[in-house]
Write a protein that holds these residues in place. Structure first.
Motif, mmCIF file in Angstrom:
data_model
loop_
_atom_site.group_PDB
_atom_site.id
_atom_site.type_symbol
_atom_site.label_atom_id
_atom_site.label_comp_id
_atom_site.label_asym_id
_atom_site.label_seq_id
_atom_site.Cartn_x
_atom_site.Cartn_y
_atom_site.Cartn_z
ATOM 1 N N ALA A 288 -5.533 5.386 -1.561
ATOM 2 C CA ALA A 288 -4.246 4.694 -1.541
ATOM 3 C C ALA A 288 -4.071 3.877 -2.820
ATOM 4 O O ALA A 288 -5.046 3.504 -3.487
ATOM 5 C CB ALA A 288 -4.165 3.794 -0.318
ATOM 6 N N LYS B 31 -7.403 14.157 0.121
ATOM 7 C CA LYS B 31 -6.792 12.853 -0.089
ATOM 8 C C LYS B 31 -7.594 12.036 -1.095
ATOM 9 O O LYS B 31 -8.808 11.917 -0.994
ATOM 10 C CB LYS B 31 -6.703 12.107 1.242
ATOM 11 C CG LYS B 31 -6.011 10.758 1.153
ATOM 12 C CD LYS B 31 -5.945 10.110 2.529
ATOM 13 C CE LYS B 31 -5.317 8.728 2.446
ATOM 14 N NZ LYS B 31 -5.266 8.056 3.767
ATOM 15 N N GLU C 294 0.901 5.753 -0.336
ATOM 16 C CA GLU C 294 0.254 7.060 -0.394
ATOM 17 C C GLU C 294 1.069 7.934 -1.350
ATOM 18 O O GLU C 294 2.276 7.729 -1.534
ATOM 19 C CB GLU C 294 0.223 7.723 0.993
ATOM 20 C CG GLU C 294 -0.467 6.905 2.069
ATOM 21 C CD GLU C 294 -1.986 6.905 1.937
ATOM 22 O OE1 GLU C 294 -2.510 7.758 1.187
ATOM 23 O OE2 GLU C 294 -2.625 6.048 2.579
ATOM 24 N N ALA D 51 -10.589 6.964 -1.089
ATOM 25 C CA ALA D 51 -10.670 7.387 0.312
ATOM 26 C C ALA D 51 -12.099 7.301 0.829
ATOM 27 O O ALA D 51 -12.328 7.070 2.025
ATOM 28 C CB ALA D 51 -10.138 8.811 0.450
ATOM 29 N N ARG E 164 0.837 -1.204 0.000
ATOM 30 C CA ARG E 164 0.000 0.000 0.000
ATOM 31 C C ARG E 164 0.873 1.257 0.000
ATOM 32 O O ARG E 164 1.861 1.338 0.740
ATOM 33 C CB ARG E 164 -0.910 -0.014 1.237
ATOM 34 C CG ARG E 164 -2.105 0.917 1.172
ATOM 35 C CD ARG E 164 -2.989 0.694 2.394
ATOM 36 N NE ARG E 164 -4.166 1.547 2.414
ATOM 37 C CZ ARG E 164 -5.332 1.212 1.900
ATOM 38 N NH1 ARG E 164 -5.494 0.020 1.327
ATOM 39 N NH2 ARG E 164 -6.370 2.051 1.957
#
Length: 257
Positions: A59, A56, A47, A72, A45
Motif C-alpha cells: 500500500a 500485490k 492501493e 505487502a 492509505r
C-alpha cells in the motif's frame, strides 16, 4: 538541380536514421509503451491497480505531501521520494512517485505491457524537404512567463525563451518555444490535428538558434507520449501555437488517436 537532389537525398537519409532511433526509444525497456499505470493518491492509505498476474506490492500512504510504501510482506515502510525517484521493483514491474501541480501519484512501468507487445510501429508522412524551414528567431530577454495547458485539464506556469517566425505558402506564422533548456522545444497544433495527426497536437525539437536563425524541420514533428499510453501527462499547445495551416509532415496519428 543536382545539388538540390543531393541535398534531398542527404536529408532523407538523416531523417530516416532519426526516425529509426525514435522508434527504438519508444520500444525500449524505458520507452513510453511500458508506462502501464498511473494512480493519483488521496490522503491516507491507497492501493494501486496492477497488471494481471502481478502479486500485490503493498500500500501507498500519502501524508502531508509525503509518500510511504508499506510492503505487502511486512517490514518497515519506505519513504518514496520524487527526485531522484525512489523505485520499487517486482520483476517486470516498477513504480515511483510523480507530482503534477497539486497532484501526487504513483506511475507504473511494465516492460511486458500489452501496449508494448501489440505495438505496430510509428507512422509518418513521406519526407518533404519543403517543410524543413529556416525561421527567424526572436528571443525574449528575460524569458517570458507563459501558461501551458496539459491533458489533465491543468494550466502550468512555464517560461518561453522566444519565438520562431517562418513562412509557409507565402504567409508568416509564429511558434513560441516552451521551457528554457539547451535546445528549443515547441508544442503545436495545426490543420491536420485530429484528422491525419494526433488530436492533442505534436512536439518539435530544434537546435539552439545561431545568428538569429533556427531550423524547424517538421519532418521530425512527433506525437506526444499521450498518443501511445493513457498514463502520460502531456502538455498541450498554448493558444499562440495553434496554427491555421496544415503541416503535412512528421508523425501521423497512431491507432484511433
Amino acid at each position: 538541380m543536382i545539388a538540390l537532389l543531393f541535398f534531398a537525398l542527404q536529408l532523407g537519409a538523416e531523417v530516416e536514421r532519426w526516425r529509426a532511433a525514435e522508434e527504438a526509444s519508444l520500444r525500449s525497456d524505458t520507452g513510453w509503451l511500458t508506462i502501464a499505470g498511473l494512480t493519483w493518491l488521496e490522503e491516507g492509505r491507497n492501493e494501486i491497480e496492477l497488471p494481471e498476474g502481478v502479486p500485490k506490492f503493498g500500500a501507498f500512504e500519502l501524508r502531508g505531501g509525503k509518500v510511504l510504501f508499506h510492503p505487502a510482506e511486512g517490514g518497515a515502510p519506505v519513504e518514496m521520494r520524487p527526485d531522484p525517484p525512489t523505485r520499487i521493483e517486482r520483476g517486470a514491474v516498477s513504480v515511483w512517485v510523480i507530482q503534477r501541480g497539486q497532484r501526487i501519484g504513483i506511475r507504473l512501468r511494465d516492460t511486458n505491457s500489452k501496449m508494448r507487445r501489440e505495438f505496430t510501429g510509428r507512422k509518418w508522412y513521406p519526407l518533404k524537404p519543403e517543410f524543413r524551414l529556416e525561421a527567424k528567431w526572436a528571443p525574449y530577454n528575460p524569458p517570458k512567463p507563459i501558461k501551458v495547458p496539459n491533458i489533465l485539464g491543468d494550466t502550468n506556469d512555464d517560461k518561453s525563451p522566444g519565438y520562431a517566425e517562418f513562412k509557409l505558402g507565402g504567409k508568416t506564422y509564429r511558434l513560441e518555444a516552451v521551457g528554457v533548456g539547451p535546445g528549443l522545444f515547441f508544442v503545436f497544433r495545426d490543420g491536420t490535428s485530429g484528422k491525419e495527426t494526433y488530436g492533442g497536437g505534436r512536439f518539435l525539437d530544434a537546435d539552439k538558434p545561431e545568428a538569429g536563425k533556427v531550423i524547424l524541420d517538421f519532418n521530425k514533428a512527433t506525437n506526444p507520449p499521450c498518443a501511445f499510453t493513457p498514463y502520460a501527462t502531456c502538455p498541450l499547445p498554448p493558444r499562440q501555437n495553434r496554427l491555421p495551416v496544415r503541416i503535412e509532415a512528421g508523425e501521423l496519428k497512431y491507432g484511433d488517436h
